[in-house]
Design a protein around this motif. Sequence first.
Motif, short mmCIF file in Angstrom:
data_model
loop_
_atom_site.label_atom_id
_atom_site.label_comp_id
_atom_site.label_asym_id
_atom_site.label_seq_id
_atom_site.Cartn_x
_atom_site.Cartn_y
_atom_site.Cartn_z
N ASP A 41 -11.58 66.98 35.70
CA ASP A 41 -12.34 65.74 35.79
C ASP A 41 -11.61 64.78 36.72
OD1 ASP A 41 -10.21 64.69 34.32
OD2 ASP A 41 -11.24 64.96 32.41
N ASP A 99 -17.86 66.70 37.75
CA ASP A 99 -18.55 65.64 37.04
C ASP A 99 -19.87 66.19 36.49
OD1 ASP A 99 -20.18 65.83 39.26
OD2 ASP A 99 -19.34 64.06 40.22
N LYS A 100 -20.74 65.31 36.08
CA LYS A 100 -21.98 65.75 35.45
C LYS A 100 -22.90 66.48 36.42
CE LYS A 100 -22.01 62.07 31.99
NZ LYS A 100 -22.72 60.88 31.47
N GLN A 101 -22.77 66.14 37.71
CA GLN A 101 -23.64 66.76 38.70
C GLN A 101 -23.10 68.09 39.22
OE1 GLN A 101 -23.11 63.22 38.86
NE2 GLN A 101 -25.07 63.14 37.80
N THR A 102 -21.89 68.43 38.87
CA THR A 102 -21.29 69.66 39.38
C THR A 102 -21.86 70.86 38.64
OG1 THR A 102 -19.25 68.42 39.76
CG2 THR A 102 -19.12 70.81 39.92
N THR A 103 -22.33 71.85 39.39
CA THR A 103 -22.91 73.02 38.76
C THR A 103 -21.85 74.07 38.46
OG1 THR A 103 -23.34 74.13 40.87
CG2 THR A 103 -25.05 72.64 40.05
N GLU A 114 -20.85 75.93 41.53
CA GLU A 114 -19.89 75.24 42.39
C GLU A 114 -18.47 75.39 41.85
OE1 GLU A 114 -21.64 71.35 42.28
OE2 GLU A 114 -22.56 71.58 44.25
#
Lengths: 121, 154
Positions: free
Chosen positions: A15, A42-46, A49
């Motif tokens: 993080d 973060d929350k958008q990381t898949t 990725e």
Amino acid sequence: MASAAKGKILAVIGDEDTVVGFLLGGVGELNKARKPNYLIVDKQTTVQEIEEAFNGFCARDDIAIILINQHIAEMIRYAVDNHTQSIPAVLEIPSKEAPYDPSKDSILNRARGLFNPEDFR
Amino acid sequence: MELIDKFITLHDQLRKDLNLASLCISKAKTTHGIGLFSVNSVDTHDLEPSIRLDTKNGKFVLLKNSENEEEKNDKKNKKKKDENKSEKKNSGESEDVEEAKKTFSGQFRPFGVLEPAAAKDARKIYRNSIQTILDLVSTQQSILAKSRQLVEDC
């Protein structure tokens, strides 16, 4: 060869607080190919990725240790478990919000078959 | 089992260090703004690592030049401070800042050259934690080696 002569570096997947902290500690690098040795999750990381970054770090010959928050390692547990090479070594570390749980550690789980599982708790 | 115990003990030490460092970072964020602490808001195009590793006899060790560079930087910083004090009357702030920037080139400094004490503390704690991490990884490698040996013996 050039990277081996001047030593290897650490890579960090975690993080923002974790990554920024280790950058403060002098770990960060942006190499000649403009590729960093860290990934902020973060929350958008898949998951894809994260896995791509992990595999990319494993393939680099200038990285000796990969530090990864354990809760993020859980997201790509299969990739972490499939990594059996001694270098780069993968070390799961706690984060601010998720403490380290020895029972989830891949390395300790490999050794679990040889020791009493209760001793890990 | 001794290796497992050592591994857990080192992990506990690492947890304590990282918790303390997180507290320092929170202090720095509170006093200087959260936005400054984002990697994306800091220019990292010339980021260079000051910590490099090597493996010797299956153990991970810090390269000596990494430690020497850090000591040199500390000495340079002290020297710079002393010089700045004596030259305070003659030089402007911009010159002092420029000199400091040269000293810290390649380092990650989200709060700029004159960073708050809490950020300095966090930097120091994270840097010191690297040795704990190296010990952890070395122990981890020993555990794996022992495991493989036991499997082969069986």
